[in-house]
Design a protein around this motif. Structure first.
Motif, mmCIF file in Angstrom:
data_model
loop_
_atom_site.group_PDB
_atom_site.id
_atom_site.type_symbol
_atom_site.label_atom_id
_atom_site.label_comp_id
_atom_site.label_asym_id
_atom_site.label_seq_id
_atom_site.Cartn_x
_atom_site.Cartn_y
_atom_site.Cartn_z
ATOM 1 N N GLU A 159 0.830 -1.210 0.000
ATOM 2 C CA GLU A 159 0.000 0.000 0.000
ATOM 3 C C GLU A 159 0.863 1.259 0.000
ATOM 4 O O GLU A 159 0.536 2.241 -0.651
ATOM 5 C CB GLU A 159 -0.943 -0.012 1.198
ATOM 6 C CG GLU A 159 -2.038 -1.059 1.074
ATOM 7 C CD GLU A 159 -2.819 -1.263 2.362
ATOM 8 O OE1 GLU A 159 -2.547 -0.562 3.370
ATOM 9 O OE2 GLU A 159 -3.702 -2.135 2.368
ATOM 10 N N HIS A 160 1.970 1.215 0.726
ATOM 11 C CA HIS A 160 2.891 2.348 0.760
ATOM 12 C C HIS A 160 3.494 2.594 -0.628
ATOM 13 O O HIS A 160 3.581 3.739 -1.074
ATOM 14 C CB HIS A 160 3.993 2.100 1.792
ATOM 15 C CG HIS A 160 4.910 3.251 1.983
ATOM 16 N ND1 HIS A 160 4.569 4.363 2.718
ATOM 17 C CD2 HIS A 160 6.163 3.473 1.518
ATOM 18 C CE1 HIS A 160 5.573 5.223 2.697
ATOM 19 N NE2 HIS A 160 6.555 4.705 1.989
ATOM 20 N N LEU A 161 3.866 1.516 -1.295
ATOM 21 C CA LEU A 161 4.411 1.658 -2.652
ATOM 22 C C LEU A 161 3.365 2.210 -3.610
ATOM 23 O O LEU A 161 3.666 3.064 -4.449
ATOM 24 C CB LEU A 161 4.950 0.315 -3.146
ATOM 25 C CG LEU A 161 6.186 -0.228 -2.405
ATOM 26 C CD1 LEU A 161 6.492 -1.643 -2.863
ATOM 27 C CD2 LEU A 161 7.379 0.691 -2.591
ATOM 28 N N ASP A 162 2.127 1.732 -3.489
ATOM 29 C CA ASP A 162 1.045 2.259 -4.322
ATOM 30 C C ASP A 162 0.811 3.733 -4.032
ATOM 31 O O ASP A 162 0.569 4.527 -4.952
ATOM 32 C CB ASP A 162 -0.245 1.473 -4.090
ATOM 33 C CG ASP A 162 -0.252 0.125 -4.789
ATOM 34 O OD1 ASP A 162 0.601 -0.098 -5.678
ATOM 35 O OD2 ASP A 162 -1.108 -0.711 -4.436
ATOM 36 N N ALA A 163 0.875 4.125 -2.778
ATOM 37 C CA ALA A 163 0.689 5.531 -2.422
ATOM 38 C C ALA A 163 1.826 6.382 -2.976
ATOM 39 O O ALA A 163 1.602 7.506 -3.436
ATOM 40 C CB ALA A 163 0.592 5.685 -0.905
ATOM 41 N N ASP A 164 3.052 5.841 -2.962
ATOM 42 C CA ASP A 164 4.195 6.578 -3.522
ATOM 43 C C ASP A 164 4.024 6.862 -5.007
ATOM 44 O O ASP A 164 4.490 7.882 -5.508
ATOM 45 C CB ASP A 164 5.505 5.811 -3.304
ATOM 46 C CG ASP A 164 6.076 6.017 -1.915
ATOM 47 O OD1 ASP A 164 5.555 6.869 -1.163
ATOM 48 O OD2 ASP A 164 7.048 5.313 -1.572
ATOM 49 N N THR A 165 3.358 5.953 -5.699
ATOM 50 C CA THR A 165 3.157 6.155 -7.138
ATOM 51 C C THR A 165 1.877 6.924 -7.432
ATOM 52 O O THR A 165 1.567 7.185 -8.594
ATOM 53 C CB THR A 165 3.095 4.791 -7.870
ATOM 54 O OG1 THR A 165 1.982 4.044 -7.368
ATOM 55 C CG2 THR A 165 4.384 4.010 -7.693
ATOM 56 N N GLY A 166 1.124 7.259 -6.392
ATOM 57 C CA GLY A 166 -0.092 8.022 -6.574
ATOM 58 C C GLY A 166 -1.321 7.193 -6.918
ATOM 59 O O GLY A 166 -2.369 7.739 -7.233
#
Length: 80
Positions: free
Chosen positions: A24-31
């Motif tokens: 989820e953190h990686l998805d949030a980093d990519t917007g």
């Protein structure tokens, strides 16, 4: 031991949650998704702390049991 099984089960569930958190953190980093809330981060952090304390407690119990067992052996029973 029941306690060991419960600890392992709790750690396995927490491992799954940490994996989801990372994704989820990686998805949030990519917007792609919004970042996790501070409350969700705090909840996960507290669960990690509790799990860490449980592991430390288990280690202390094992250490005390080993010392107790060693103290109860007679010199003839102790390995050379």
């Amino acid at each position: 031991m029941h306690v060991d099984k419960q600890l392992v089960a709790d750690l396995a569930n927490l491992n799954t949650r940490v994996g989801r958190y990372v994704l989820e953190h990686l998805d949030a980093d990519t917007g792609r998704t919004p970042p996790s809330s501070p409350d969700a981060d705090q909840d996960l952090g507290m669960q990690l702390v509790r799990a860490g304390l449980s592991v430390l407690e288990r280690a202390d119990e094992q250490r005390r049991a080993a010392i107790s067992a060693a103290e109860q052996t007679t010199p003839q029973q102790r390995p050379v």
